[in-house]
Write a protein that holds these residues in place. Structure first.
Motif, PDB file in Angstrom:
ATOM      1  N   ILE A 107     -38.878  81.590 -28.956  1.00  0.00           N
ATOM      2  CA  ILE A 107     -38.512  81.185 -28.339  1.00  0.00           C
ATOM      3  C   ILE A 107     -36.991  81.729 -28.905  1.00  0.00           C
ATOM      4  O   ILE A 107     -36.757  81.266 -30.400  1.00  0.00           O
ATOM      5  N   ASN A 108     -36.338  82.094 -27.839  1.00  0.00           N
ATOM      6  CA  ASN A 108     -35.045  82.504 -27.990  1.00  0.00           C
ATOM      7  C   ASN A 108     -33.882  81.146 -27.659  1.00  0.00           C
ATOM      8  O   ASN A 108     -34.747  80.505 -26.425  1.00  0.00           O
ATOM      9  N   ASN A 109     -33.103  80.658 -28.124  1.00  0.00           N
ATOM     10  CA  ASN A 109     -32.165  79.687 -28.458  1.00  0.00           C
ATOM     11  C   ASN A 109     -30.723  79.501 -29.392  1.00  0.00           C
ATOM     12  O   ASN A 109     -30.629  79.181 -29.970  1.00  0.00           O
ATOM     13  N   PRO A 110     -29.878  80.036 -27.868  1.00  0.00           N
ATOM     14  CA  PRO A 110     -29.656  80.041 -26.498  1.00  0.00           C
ATOM     15  C   PRO A 110     -30.528  81.524 -26.304  1.00  0.00           C
ATOM     16  O   PRO A 110     -30.209  82.278 -27.366  1.00  0.00           O
ATOM     17  N   VAL A 111     -30.232  81.499 -25.082  1.00  0.00           N
ATOM     18  CA  VAL A 111     -31.129  82.116 -24.427  1.00  0.00           C
ATOM     19  C   VAL A 111     -30.691  83.891 -24.099  1.00  0.00           C
ATOM     20  O   VAL A 111     -29.405  83.357 -23.051  1.00  0.00           O
ATOM     21  N   ASN A 112     -30.910  84.862 -24.791  1.00  0.00           N
ATOM     22  CA  ASN A 112     -29.986  86.397 -24.495  1.00  0.00           C
ATOM     23  C   ASN A 112     -31.407  86.943 -23.322  1.00  0.00           C
ATOM     24  O   ASN A 112     -32.494  86.976 -23.489  1.00  0.00           O
ATOM     25  N   PRO A 113     -31.010  87.270 -22.211  1.00  0.00           N
ATOM     26  CA  PRO A 113     -29.474  87.097 -21.160  1.00  0.00           C
ATOM     27  C   PRO A 113     -28.898  86.062 -20.187  1.00  0.00           C
ATOM     28  O   PRO A 113     -28.037  86.038 -19.697  1.00  0.00           O
ATOM     29  N   THR A 114     -29.605  84.355 -20.528  1.00  0.00           N
ATOM     30  CA  THR A 114     -29.921  83.659 -19.544  1.00  0.00           C
ATOM     31  C   THR A 114     -28.369  82.936 -19.927  1.00  0.00           C
ATOM     32  O   THR A 114     -27.462  82.649 -19.230  1.00  0.00           O
ATOM     33  N   GLY A 115     -28.257  82.847 -20.973  1.00  0.00           N
ATOM     34  CA  GLY A 115     -27.180  81.555 -22.150  1.00  0.00           C
ATOM     35  C   GLY A 115     -28.276  79.683 -21.864  1.00  0.00           C
ATOM     36  O   GLY A 115     -27.319  79.409 -22.477  1.00  0.00           O
ATOM     37  N   SER A 116     -29.212  80.144 -20.984  1.00  0.00           N
ATOM     38  CA  SER A 116     -29.609  78.849 -21.633  1.00  0.00           C
ATOM     39  C   SER A 116     -30.071  78.248 -22.424  1.00  0.00           C
ATOM     40  O   SER A 116     -29.934  78.469 -23.709  1.00  0.00           O
ATOM     41  N   ILE A 117     -29.682  77.188 -22.935  1.00  0.00           N
ATOM     42  CA  ILE A 117     -30.191  76.691 -23.995  1.00  0.00           C
ATOM     43  C   ILE A 117     -30.932  75.014 -23.676  1.00  0.00           C
ATOM     44  O   ILE A 117     -31.094  74.369 -23.140  1.00  0.00           O
ATOM     45  N   TYR A 118     -31.973  75.157 -24.934  1.00  0.00           N
ATOM     46  CA  TYR A 118     -33.182  74.248 -24.825  1.00  0.00           C
ATOM     47  C   TYR A 118     -33.070  72.888 -25.950  1.00  0.00           C
ATOM     48  O   TYR A 118     -32.174  72.594 -26.751  1.00  0.00           O
ATOM     49  N   SER A 119     -33.163  71.417 -24.934  1.00  0.00           N
ATOM     50  CA  SER A 119     -32.271  70.498 -25.350  1.00  0.00           C
ATOM     51  C   SER A 119     -33.714  70.434 -26.514  1.00  0.00           C
ATOM     52  O   SER A 119     -35.091  71.418 -26.738  1.00  0.00           O
ATOM     53  N   SER A 120     -33.205  69.008 -26.738  1.00  0.00           N
ATOM     54  CA  SER A 120     -34.832  68.257 -28.092  1.00  0.00           C
ATOM     55  C   SER A 120     -35.846  68.287 -27.569  1.00  0.00           C
ATOM     56  O   SER A 120     -37.178  68.319 -27.708  1.00  0.00           O
ATOM     57  N   GLU A 121     -35.770  67.635 -26.518  1.00  0.00           N
ATOM     58  CA  GLU A 121     -37.069  67.217 -25.566  1.00  0.00           C
ATOM     59  C   GLU A 121     -37.862  67.952 -25.156  1.00  0.00           C
ATOM     60  O   GLU A 121     -39.121  68.406 -25.384  1.00  0.00           O
ATOM     61  N   GLU A 122     -37.106  69.481 -24.272  1.00  0.00           N
ATOM     62  CA  GLU A 122     -37.303  70.547 -24.108  1.00  0.00           C
ATOM     63  C   GLU A 122     -38.653  70.897 -25.130  1.00  0.00           C
ATOM     64  O   GLU A 122     -39.360  71.509 -24.738  1.00  0.00           O
ATOM     65  N   LEU A 123     -37.947  70.869 -26.222  1.00  0.00           N
ATOM     66  CA  LEU A 123     -38.487  72.040 -27.592  1.00  0.00           C
ATOM     67  C   LEU A 123     -39.825  70.981 -28.033  1.00  0.00           C
ATOM     68  O   LEU A 123     -40.628  71.513 -28.224  1.00  0.00           O
ATOM     69  N   GLU A 124     -40.026  69.504 -27.967  1.00  0.00           N
ATOM     70  CA  GLU A 124     -40.742  69.010 -28.430  1.00  0.00           C
ATOM     71  C   GLU A 124     -41.972  69.300 -26.900  1.00  0.00           C
ATOM     72  O   GLU A 124     -43.145  68.788 -27.495  1.00  0.00           O
ATOM     73  N   ASN A 125     -41.244  68.783 -25.705  1.00  0.00           N
ATOM     74  CA  ASN A 125     -42.678  69.643 -24.805  1.00  0.00           C
ATOM     75  C   ASN A 125     -43.304  70.520 -25.525  1.00  0.00           C
ATOM     76  O   ASN A 125     -44.961  70.784 -25.234  1.00  0.00           O
ATOM     77  N   LEU A 126     -42.517  71.758 -25.725  1.00  0.00           N
ATOM     78  CA  LEU A 126     -44.100  72.459 -25.843  1.00  0.00           C
ATOM     79  C   LEU A 126     -44.196  72.771 -27.139  1.00  0.00           C
ATOM     80  O   LEU A 126     -45.692  73.348 -27.331  1.00  0.00           O
ATOM     81  N   ALA A 127     -44.094  71.874 -28.267  1.00  0.00           N
ATOM     82  CA  ALA A 127     -44.257  71.738 -29.627  1.00  0.00           C
ATOM     83  C   ALA A 127     -46.077  70.582 -29.136  1.00  0.00           C
ATOM     84  O   ALA A 127     -46.666  71.034 -29.839  1.00  0.00           O
ATOM     85  N   GLN A 128     -45.550  69.942 -28.213  1.00  0.00           N
ATOM     86  CA  GLN A 128     -47.096  68.644 -27.909  1.00  0.00           C
ATOM     87  C   GLN A 128     -48.079  70.337 -26.989  1.00  0.00           C
ATOM     88  O   GLN A 128     -49.298  69.910 -27.681  1.00  0.00           O
ATOM     89  N   VAL A 129     -47.540  70.815 -26.302  1.00  0.00           N
ATOM     90  CA  VAL A 129     -48.977  71.834 -26.724  1.00  0.00           C
ATOM     91  C   VAL A 129     -48.870  72.779 -27.703  1.00  0.00           C
ATOM     92  O   VAL A 129     -50.464  73.284 -27.836  1.00  0.00           O
TER      93      VAL A 129
END
Ligand code: PLP
Length: 403
Positions: A171-193
């Motif tokens: 998991i690259n956060n913020p993302v190179n090259p797009t600059g997107s940033i994962y929120s806590s909720e988005e990280l938690e969604n990945l953790a659930q998987v």
């Protein structure tokens, strides 16, 4: 004599950004005025107090080795940084100081990959993840993201990418090259998987943590999913936060047994990170942070200007994201235009070649980040160069479109 190499080594590529920089230097040697937008560097000075700390360390005799895992001073500084900024508590034996964050990734993969293991890499990506996984003998598995998910890996895409061979998710956060940033909720969604797949380790590359705009917040995976802290390796470094790319200091925190295996790899390859640079990194992490904030304010200004200029260029599309100093620009409209056909420009690689050969502008083709047709430009360069480079991009797009 011809030397043969194992397949996985023969398939490695040199870093595309460094190859482009080499071509740019060749053009410059021919007297051409080249604007380099393809690098991953910040054109800022390393803070003065950091350089002074390095000078003091360099003039001390002898400049000795430190412990392979880093000097106590730097490990304490890193421990404090993780506590204060990331809400993560590590013991000193759970921390490793490396020659750049890239070496932390290398150590971790070499220490853990078994034949046939897979490494999930969300795309678009920083290209080195692929080659680092390959060096370690793993199979890179690309998990695509999309503009609809703001270029972030979704729980569904992660679930679909996991197999019984998956060893790591990056998991690259913020993302190179797009600059997107994962929120806590988005990280938690990945953790659930990931909780359903206990064999998967998580490599969190937080190198651009400090390059954020518009009050964007940041969370790291191990803090969000604290029950998974022991199978997460949290990686960071001073390269981008303090404009210390060439000083080569990265660091990471993870489970003691993982760090201890990584330490063995480092011990028998490079030993400790440069002693002088470690002293500089202590000053960076523990000293005044005002130059870092000033650099960030300067970057925010440039980013506004880039957004304004790019929105006026036909054929190119970019929405400024919340982090990093890259603009990942779609050139689909440009490349599907009749003008592009006339000039035989079909791909972002050909467009990048055209920009270099005809306009002395070096950009990174999206293909090198796993997604076409895009180009990535670095706007952490001097404002006059940003202006000059964007001017050339505008000229090129007008020329291609025939406007
Ligand atoms: N991670 C990402 C996403 C990067 O873009 C880079 C360099 O550009 C690195 C890691 C490696 O940085 P360093 O080894 O200088 O810490």
């Amino acid at each position: 004599m011809s030397i043969t190499f194992p397949d996985h080594i023969a398939s490695l590529r040199a870093s595309p950004a460094s190859l482009l920089a080499k071509r740019a230097r060749e053009h410059a040697q021919q007297g051409r005025d080249v604007v380099l937008f393809s690098s991953g560097e910040l054109d800022f000075n390393t803070p003065a107090h950091v350089r002074e700390a390095a000078t003091r360390a360099a003039t001390k005799c002898p400049v000795s080795y430190t412990n392979v895992d880093g000097s106590i001073e730097l490990k304490e500084a890193v421990r404090q940084k993780f506590r204060d900024e990331n809400d993560l508590d590590f013991g000193l034996e759970e921390l490793l100081i490396c020659n750049g964050s890239k070496q932390a990734m290398f150590n971790a993969l070499v220490a853990t990959i078994r034949l046939g293991d897979e490494v999930i890499i969300p795309s678009p990506y920083w290209v080195s993840y692929l080659d680092l996984a390959t060096i370690a003998g793993a199979k890179p598995v690309i998990a695509e993201t999309s503009v609809a998910s703001d270029w972030k890996l979704t729980a569904e895409a992660l679930e679909a990418a996991i197999t019984s061979h998956t060893r790591w998710l990056i998991i690259n956060n913020p993302v190179n090259p797009t600059g997107s940033i994962y929120s806590s909720e988005e990280l938690e969604n990945l953790a659930q998987v990931l909780r359903r797949h206990p064999q998967v380790l998580v490599m969190c590359d937080d190198l651009y943590e400090h390059i954020r705009f518009d009050d964007a917040t940041f969370a790291t995976f191990a803090a969000v999913a604290s029950d998974m802290k022991d199978r997460t390796l949290t990686i960071n470094g001073v390269s981008k936060a303090y404009a210390m790319m060439g000083w080569r200091i990265g660091y990471c925190g993870g489970a003691r047994e993982l760090i201890s295996a990584m330490l063995k790899v480092q011990s028998q390859s490079t030993s400790n990170a440069c002693t002088v640079s470690q002293a500089a990194a202590v000053a960076a992490l523990t000293g005044p942070q005002d130059e870092r904030f000033a650099n960030l304010r300067a970057l925010a200004n440039v980013r506004r200007k880039v957004a304004k200029t790019l929105s006026s260029l036909p054929g190119l599309a970019w929405e400024p994201p919340s982090g990093t100093f890259y603009a990942f620009i779609s050139c689909e409209d440009l490349l599907t235009s009749p003008g592009a056909k006339r000039l035989s420009l079909e791909t972002d690689i050909q467009l990048a070649d055209y920009l270099l050969n005809k306009h002395d502008l070096v950009v990174l083709p999206g293909k090198d980040c796993g997604l076409s047709p895009y180009i990535r430009i670095n706007f952490a360069v001097r404002p006059e160069l940003v202006e000059k480079g964007l001017g050339r991009l505008g000229l090129a797009s007008a020329e291609i479109l025939g406007t």
